[in-house]
Design a protein around this motif. Sequence first.
Motif, PDB file in Angstrom:
ATOM      1  N   VAL A 133     -11.237  -2.380   3.092  1.00 12.65           N
ATOM      2  CA  VAL A 133     -10.097  -3.134   2.577  1.00 12.65           C
ATOM      3  C   VAL A 133      -9.405  -2.281   1.520  1.00 12.65           C
ATOM      4  O   VAL A 133     -10.012  -1.879   0.527  1.00 12.65           O
ATOM      5  N   LEU A 134      -8.133  -2.000   1.739  1.00  6.02           N
ATOM      6  CA  LEU A 134      -7.336  -1.213   0.815  1.00  6.02           C
ATOM      7  C   LEU A 134      -6.343  -2.119   0.103  1.00  6.02           C
ATOM      8  O   LEU A 134      -5.973  -3.178   0.631  1.00  6.02           O
ATOM      9  N   PRO A 135      -5.867  -1.742  -1.085  1.00  3.94           N
ATOM     10  CA  PRO A 135      -4.818  -2.542  -1.741  1.00  3.94           C
ATOM     11  C   PRO A 135      -3.595  -2.663  -0.841  1.00  3.94           C
ATOM     12  O   PRO A 135      -3.338  -1.803   0.002  1.00  3.94           O
ATOM     13  N   LEU A 136      -2.862  -3.754  -1.015  1.00  2.00           N
ATOM     14  CA  LEU A 136      -1.660  -3.952  -0.213  1.00  2.00           C
ATOM     15  C   LEU A 136      -0.709  -2.769  -0.369  1.00  2.00           C
ATOM     16  O   LEU A 136      -0.510  -2.257  -1.474  1.00  2.00           O
ATOM     17  N   GLY A 137      -0.150  -2.333   0.740  1.00  2.00           N
ATOM     18  CA  GLY A 137       0.770  -1.192   0.705  1.00  2.00           C
ATOM     19  C   GLY A 137       0.918  -0.589   2.085  1.00  2.00           C
ATOM     20  O   GLY A 137       0.276  -1.026   3.051  1.00  2.00           O
ATOM     21  N   LYS A 138       1.756   0.415   2.193  1.00  2.00           N
ATOM     22  CA  LYS A 138       1.967   1.127   3.447  1.00  2.00           C
ATOM     23  C   LYS A 138       1.176   2.423   3.429  1.00  2.00           C
ATOM     24  O   LYS A 138       1.248   3.187   2.464  1.00  2.00           O
TER      25      LYS A 138
END
Length: 302
Positions: A133-138
Motif C-alpha cells: 500500500v503506497l500513499p495516494l498519488g500517481k
Amino acid sequence: MQRLFRQAMRCCKLLITLSVSIVLFSYLAFGCDVVLKKSATVGLGDITLKDIANHYPERLSNFVIGSAPYLNNSVVLSGVYIKSLLLQKGITVSVCGSPFVRVVTKGFILDRKRILRIVGLKDGTLVGKRFYVLPLGKYTFKGRLKKLDSDLRFYDIYVYRKGKFYKKLPVVIKLNEKSYLIPVANREIEPGCMITGSDVVYGKVKRIPPNALTSKSLIVGRVSLTLIRKGKPFTQSNTKRYKPVKLGDLVKVKVVEGNVVIYTIAKALRGGYDGDIIPIMYLSSKRVRPAKIVGNKIVVVQ
C-alpha cells in the motif's frame, strides 16, 4: 440625504463586523498551539499530529496519535482526547479548531494483478508479502528480474513518483504452470517402428501440440516416421497409420458362406487400413469383389 447617510452607516457596521470576525479567527487560529482539521486522509501506519492539524509546533509534527484504521475505514478523534494524549507525555499545549477530526485511511494498492502486469507474467502466486500500500498519488513502475530458482522468480519493482525514484519493492513470485496428462513415449522409438502398447505411457506435459494424439488406442499400431524421444508426445507428424494392405498386394482372402469358410488368394486393387472396404480380384477367375481388411494382408468376403 438621510437615506445616503443610513446606507453609509450600514456599510460601516458590516465592515466593522467583518474586521472583528477576521481578528477573532486569526486569534483563535494562531493563538492556539494546535489547530485541528475537520477531516484528514492518511495511509496505513501511524496517525501523526501533522496529519490531523493545520497548525502545530514543528517539534510535535511527528507526535503519534495512534494507528491508522484499516484501508478505506475511518476513525473520529476528539480535541479533548488529543490534548489528553499530549498531557500524558508531559506536553502542555492549547488545542482548538474543529472539536472532532474524522481520519480516513486511503492508499494506492499494489496487488497481485498489478504486480504480474508490471513484471510481464500472465499467472503466478505472490510468496511472502501479498500486496503493498503506497500513499495516494500517481506512480510509474519498472520490474527487474534478479534471480531464478526452480519455479520461483525474484524481482525488484522500482517505484517512481512524479518522475522521481520513490522506493524499491522486493517481490517473489511462484509460477503456476499448468500440466496435461497425455500419452507419451515410454522409450526412444526409432523411425519405421510399429508402436505397441508397451511403448505408450501417460505423462505430464506443459503444452499439448496442436496435432497430438491424446488416446492410446489411436497410437498403438501406428508407425513412427521420425525418432521419438522418451517422454515426448505422439503426433500426426511423427507417426502415421499402418497400412496393412497396399495397392497390388497379394492378400489372403477369407470367404465365409454360411458355416463354410474358404481361404484363397487375391490381388488388392486398392490399399487401405483395418476396417476399410477395398476391391480385390481373384487370380483364377479375375472376378472383382469387395472385401474388408481385418489384418496384415488379410481380408474377409461375406
